[in-house]
Design a protein around this motif. Structure first.
Motif, PDB file in Angstrom:
ATOM      1  N   LEU A 166       0.811  -1.220   0.000  1.00 43.37           N
ATOM      2  CA  LEU A 166       0.000   0.000   0.000  1.00 43.37           C
ATOM      3  C   LEU A 166       0.843   1.267   0.000  1.00 43.37           C
ATOM      4  CD1 LEU A 166      -2.870  -0.987   2.450  1.00 43.37           C
ATOM      5  CD2 LEU A 166      -2.945  -0.873  -0.057  1.00 43.37           C
ATOM      6  N   SER A 167       2.065   1.188   0.467  1.00 39.80           N
ATOM      7  CA  SER A 167       2.925   2.371   0.581  1.00 39.80           C
ATOM      8  C   SER A 167       3.785   2.627  -0.648  1.00 39.80           C
ATOM      9  CB  SER A 167       3.829   2.236   1.807  1.00 39.80           C
ATOM     10  OG  SER A 167       3.049   2.197   2.965  1.00 39.80           O
ATOM     11  N   LYS A 168       3.629   1.833  -1.670  1.00 38.48           N
ATOM     12  CA  LYS A 168       4.390   2.065  -2.902  1.00 38.48           C
ATOM     13  C   LYS A 168       4.011   3.431  -3.451  1.00 38.48           C
ATOM     14  CE  LYS A 168       5.027  -1.179  -5.748  1.00 38.48           C
ATOM     15  NZ  LYS A 168       4.811  -2.162  -6.789  1.00 38.48           N
ATOM     16  N   PRO A 169       4.961   4.151  -4.038  1.00 39.77           N
ATOM     17  CA  PRO A 169       4.684   5.500  -4.547  1.00 39.77           C
ATOM     18  C   PRO A 169       3.474   5.576  -5.489  1.00 39.77           C
ATOM     19  CG  PRO A 169       7.029   5.052  -4.631  1.00 39.77           C
ATOM     20  CD  PRO A 169       6.367   3.772  -4.216  1.00 39.77           C
ATOM     21  N   GLU A 170       3.305   4.571  -6.338  1.00 36.17           N
ATOM     22  CA  GLU A 170       2.174   4.602  -7.278  1.00 36.17           C
ATOM     23  C   GLU A 170       0.821   4.417  -6.581  1.00 36.17           C
ATOM     24  OE1 GLU A 170       4.048   0.422  -7.838  1.00 36.17           O
ATOM     25  OE2 GLU A 170       4.761   2.452  -7.525  1.00 36.17           O
ATOM     26  N   ASN A 171       0.843   3.954  -5.324  1.00 44.51           N
ATOM     27  CA  ASN A 171      -0.403   3.783  -4.577  1.00 44.51           C
ATOM     28  C   ASN A 171      -0.707   4.954  -3.646  1.00 44.51           C
ATOM     29  OD1 ASN A 171      -0.899   1.312  -5.777  1.00 44.51           O
ATOM     30  ND2 ASN A 171       0.177   0.164  -4.194  1.00 44.51           N
ATOM     31  N   SER A 172       0.118   5.985  -3.659  1.00 41.99           N
ATOM     32  CA  SER A 172      -0.111   7.129  -2.770  1.00 41.99           C
ATOM     33  C   SER A 172      -1.435   7.826  -3.083  1.00 41.99           C
ATOM     34  CB  SER A 172       1.045   8.119  -2.847  1.00 41.99           C
ATOM     35  OG  SER A 172       1.119   8.681  -4.142  1.00 41.99           O
ATOM     36  N   ILE A 173      -1.875   7.761  -4.325  1.00 43.91           N
ATOM     37  CA  ILE A 173      -3.140   8.378  -4.721  1.00 43.91           C
ATOM     38  C   ILE A 173      -4.339   7.720  -4.005  1.00 43.91           C
ATOM     39  CG2 ILE A 173      -3.532   6.884  -6.721  1.00 43.91           C
ATOM     40  CD1 ILE A 173      -4.550   9.393  -8.198  1.00 43.91           C
ATOM     41  N   LEU A 174      -4.167   6.493  -3.575  1.00 45.14           N
ATOM     42  CA  LEU A 174      -5.255   5.779  -2.893  1.00 45.14           C
ATOM     43  C   LEU A 174      -5.590   6.388  -1.541  1.00 45.14           C
ATOM     44  CD1 LEU A 174      -4.083   2.119  -3.590  1.00 45.14           C
ATOM     45  CD2 LEU A 174      -5.802   3.435  -4.847  1.00 45.14           C
ATOM     46  N   PHE A 175      -4.671   7.140  -0.975  1.00 46.32           N
ATOM     47  CA  PHE A 175      -4.858   7.646   0.384  1.00 46.32           C
ATOM     48  C   PHE A 175      -4.870   9.177   0.474  1.00 46.32           C
ATOM     49  CE2 PHE A 175      -3.104   3.415   0.584  1.00 46.32           C
ATOM     50  CZ  PHE A 175      -4.001   2.796   1.436  1.00 46.32           C
ATOM     51  N   ASP A 176      -4.940   9.848  -0.677  1.00 48.68           N
ATOM     52  CA  ASP A 176      -4.944  11.315  -0.630  1.00 48.68           C
ATOM     53  C   ASP A 176      -6.346  11.919  -0.699  1.00 48.68           C
ATOM     54  OD1 ASP A 176      -5.677  11.078  -3.287  1.00 48.68           O
ATOM     55  OD2 ASP A 176      -3.878  12.018  -4.095  1.00 48.68           O
ATOM     56  N   GLY A 177      -7.369  11.083  -0.754  1.00 45.58           N
ATOM     57  CA  GLY A 177      -8.750  11.565  -0.771  1.00 45.58           C
ATOM     58  C   GLY A 177      -9.323  11.740  -2.159  1.00 45.58           C
ATOM     59  N   SER A 178      -8.518  11.614  -3.198  1.00 49.32           N
ATOM     60  CA  SER A 178      -9.005  11.855  -4.559  1.00 49.32           C
ATOM     61  C   SER A 178      -9.763  10.676  -5.166  1.00 49.32           C
ATOM     62  CB  SER A 178      -7.846  12.237  -5.470  1.00 49.32           C
ATOM     63  OG  SER A 178      -6.958  11.148  -5.615  1.00 49.32           O
ATOM     64  N   THR A 179      -9.694   9.504  -4.546  1.00 50.70           N
ATOM     65  CA  THR A 179     -10.369   8.330  -5.109  1.00 50.70           C
ATOM     66  C   THR A 179     -11.626   7.956  -4.333  1.00 50.70           C
ATOM     67  OG1 THR A 179      -9.003   6.824  -3.803  1.00 50.70           O
ATOM     68  CG2 THR A 179      -8.223   7.372  -6.029  1.00 50.70           C
ATOM     69  N   GLY A 180     -12.206   8.896  -3.639  1.00 58.18           N
ATOM     70  CA  GLY A 180     -13.450   8.620  -2.923  1.00 58.18           C
ATOM     71  C   GLY A 180     -13.258   8.291  -1.466  1.00 58.18           C
ATOM     72  N   ASN A 181     -12.031   8.358  -0.986  1.00 57.30           N
ATOM     73  CA  ASN A 181     -11.768   8.069   0.411  1.00 57.30           C
ATOM     74  C   ASN A 181     -11.823   9.381   1.195  1.00 57.30           C
ATOM     75  OD1 ASN A 181     -10.944   7.172   2.857  1.00 57.30           O
ATOM     76  ND2 ASN A 181      -9.040   6.254   2.163  1.00 57.30           N
ATOM     77  N   ASN A 182     -12.990   9.704   1.720  1.00 57.99           N
ATOM     78  CA  ASN A 182     -13.195  10.986   2.388  1.00 57.99           C
ATOM     79  C   ASN A 182     -12.543  11.074   3.760  1.00 57.99           C
ATOM     80  OD1 ASN A 182     -14.713  11.793   0.215  1.00 57.99           O
ATOM     81  ND2 ASN A 182     -16.609  11.023   1.082  1.00 57.99           N
ATOM     82  N   LYS A 183     -12.191   9.962   4.331  1.00 55.74           N
ATOM     83  CA  LYS A 183     -11.663   9.967   5.700  1.00 55.74           C
ATOM     84  C   LYS A 183     -10.160  10.206   5.758  1.00 55.74           C
ATOM     85  CE  LYS A 183     -15.224   6.979   7.466  1.00 55.74           C
ATOM     86  NZ  LYS A 183     -15.559   5.832   8.236  1.00 55.74           N
ATOM     87  N   ASN A 184      -9.510  10.256   4.591  1.00 53.63           N
ATOM     88  CA  ASN A 184      -8.055  10.402   4.568  1.00 53.63           C
ATOM     89  C   ASN A 184      -7.372   9.406   5.486  1.00 53.63           C
ATOM     90  OD1 ASN A 184      -7.202  12.088   2.600  1.00 53.63           O
ATOM     91  ND2 ASN A 184      -7.196  13.923   3.854  1.00 53.63           N
ATOM     92  N   ILE A 185      -7.669   8.170   5.308  1.00 53.51           N
ATOM     93  CA  ILE A 185      -7.099   7.097   6.125  1.00 53.51           C
ATOM     94  C   ILE A 185      -5.697   6.787   5.627  1.00 53.51           C
ATOM     95  CG2 ILE A 185      -8.031   5.244   4.691  1.00 53.51           C
ATOM     96  CD1 ILE A 185      -8.680   3.776   7.349  1.00 53.51           C
ATOM     97  N   SER A 186      -4.834   6.399   6.525  1.00 55.35           N
ATOM     98  CA  SER A 186      -3.461   6.040   6.143  1.00 55.35           C
ATOM     99  C   SER A 186      -3.382   4.537   5.891  1.00 55.35           C
ATOM    100  CB  SER A 186      -2.492   6.431   7.260  1.00 55.35           C
ATOM    101  OG  SER A 186      -2.670   5.576   8.374  1.00 55.35           O
ATOM    102  N   PRO A 187      -2.344   4.082   5.182  1.00 54.26           N
ATOM    103  CA  PRO A 187      -2.193   2.639   4.968  1.00 54.26           C
ATOM    104  C   PRO A 187      -2.153   1.849   6.281  1.00 54.26           C
ATOM    105  CG  PRO A 187      -0.738   3.816   3.496  1.00 54.26           C
ATOM    106  CD  PRO A 187      -1.336   4.839   4.428  1.00 54.26           C
ATOM    107  N   SER A 188      -1.451   2.358   7.293  1.00 52.97           N
ATOM    108  CA  SER A 188      -1.376   1.612   8.552  1.00 52.97           C
ATOM    109  C   SER A 188      -2.733   1.566   9.265  1.00 52.97           C
ATOM    110  CB  SER A 188      -0.295   2.182   9.472  1.00 52.97           C
ATOM    111  OG  SER A 188      -0.501   3.546   9.699  1.00 52.97           O
ATOM    112  N   GLN A 189      -3.527   2.646   9.173  1.00 51.08           N
ATOM    113  CA  GLN A 189      -4.867   2.609   9.776  1.00 51.08           C
ATOM    114  C   GLN A 189      -5.747   1.589   9.060  1.00 51.08           C
ATOM    115  OE1 GLN A 189      -5.610   6.796   9.178  1.00 51.08           O
ATOM    116  NE2 GLN A 189      -5.748   7.149  11.396  1.00 51.08           N
ATOM    117  N   LEU A 190      -5.648   1.535   7.745  1.00 50.08           N
ATOM    118  CA  LEU A 190      -6.442   0.574   6.980  1.00 50.08           C
ATOM    119  C   LEU A 190      -6.041  -0.853   7.338  1.00 50.08           C
ATOM    120  CD1 LEU A 190      -8.590   0.073   4.827  1.00 50.08           C
ATOM    121  CD2 LEU A 190      -6.756   0.108   3.134  1.00 50.08           C
ATOM    122  N   ILE A 191      -4.757  -1.092   7.480  1.00 47.81           N
ATOM    123  CA  ILE A 191      -4.284  -2.429   7.865  1.00 47.81           C
ATOM    124  C   ILE A 191      -4.840  -2.800   9.235  1.00 47.81           C
ATOM    125  CG2 ILE A 191      -2.217  -3.751   8.492  1.00 47.81           C
ATOM    126  CD1 ILE A 191      -0.803  -2.032   6.246  1.00 47.81           C
ATOM    127  N   GLY A 192      -4.825  -1.853  10.166  1.00 45.49           N
ATOM    128  CA  GLY A 192      -5.418  -2.087  11.475  1.00 45.49           C
ATOM    129  C   GLY A 192      -6.901  -2.398  11.367  1.00 45.49           C
TER     130      GLY A 192
END
Length: 185
Positions: free
Chosen positions: A67-93
């Protein structure tokens, strides 16, 4: 009543005992194919919450690496529908908490000796936006259940579905068939 086959123009009775048509079962023209996918080439989360702490932490670290690969950073910046701005470690938890039988939220920053043993609070707090969905507290039946995890988006699911599995019987990865992403993790 009869069924007329377009290919051979034979009459096949629709009542009575089944008679195998010429050409075998179905007597259809065409083909089908089957692709066998090695589930051991992926990171297995099937027994994640029941493994010893060091192995639990290893799986969390592997998923974090993906999840922390540079190309996956867009997944956690809020632009793909993730309104909570969750981090990769929070999602793993959240994924761990969804399948863990414990009522408390796991501390993903815990050491490998303490992972799964140190907790932060009641994990039901993550489900305030979806009160009808609660942690399963058991292994997932399908990978699609990941979509019930707080913070999961379709884009994140697309990435994870290629690299994790719930069907793997082992916590080990088959290095002969694993992708470069999984091996790097």
């Amino acid at each position: 009543k009869t069924l007329v086959s377009e290919n051979k123009a034979k009459n096949v009775p629709l009542t009575g005992p089944y008679e195998t048509p010429e050409g075998g079962y179905g007597a259809f023209l065409g083909r089908f194919s089957v692709e066998i996918e090695d589930e051991e080439k992926k990171i297995s989360i099937r027994k994640w919450s029941t493994l010893p702490s060091p192995k639990q932490k290893m799986i969390a670290d592997q998923i974090f690496s993906i999840l922390s690969k540079p190309e996956n950073s867009i997944l956690f910046d809020g632009s793909t529908g993730n309104n909570k701005n969750i981090s990769p470690s929070q999602l793993i938890g959240n994924i761990y908490d969804y399948i863990s039988s414990d009522d408390r939220s796991v501390d993903v920053t815990a050491s490998k000796e303490r992972f799964g043993l140190d907790f932060l609070g009641d994990k039901r707090g993550h489900y305030t936006d979806t009160p009808d969905i609660m942690p399963k507290k058991a292994p997932m039946d399908t990978l699609a259940e990941l979509r019930l995890v707080p913070g999961m988006t379709d884009a994140i699911f697309q990435v994870l579905s290629k690299t994790i599995t719930i069907y793997g019987e082992s916590d080990k990865i088959n290095i002969l068939s694993a992708s470069d992403d999984v091996l790097a993790a």
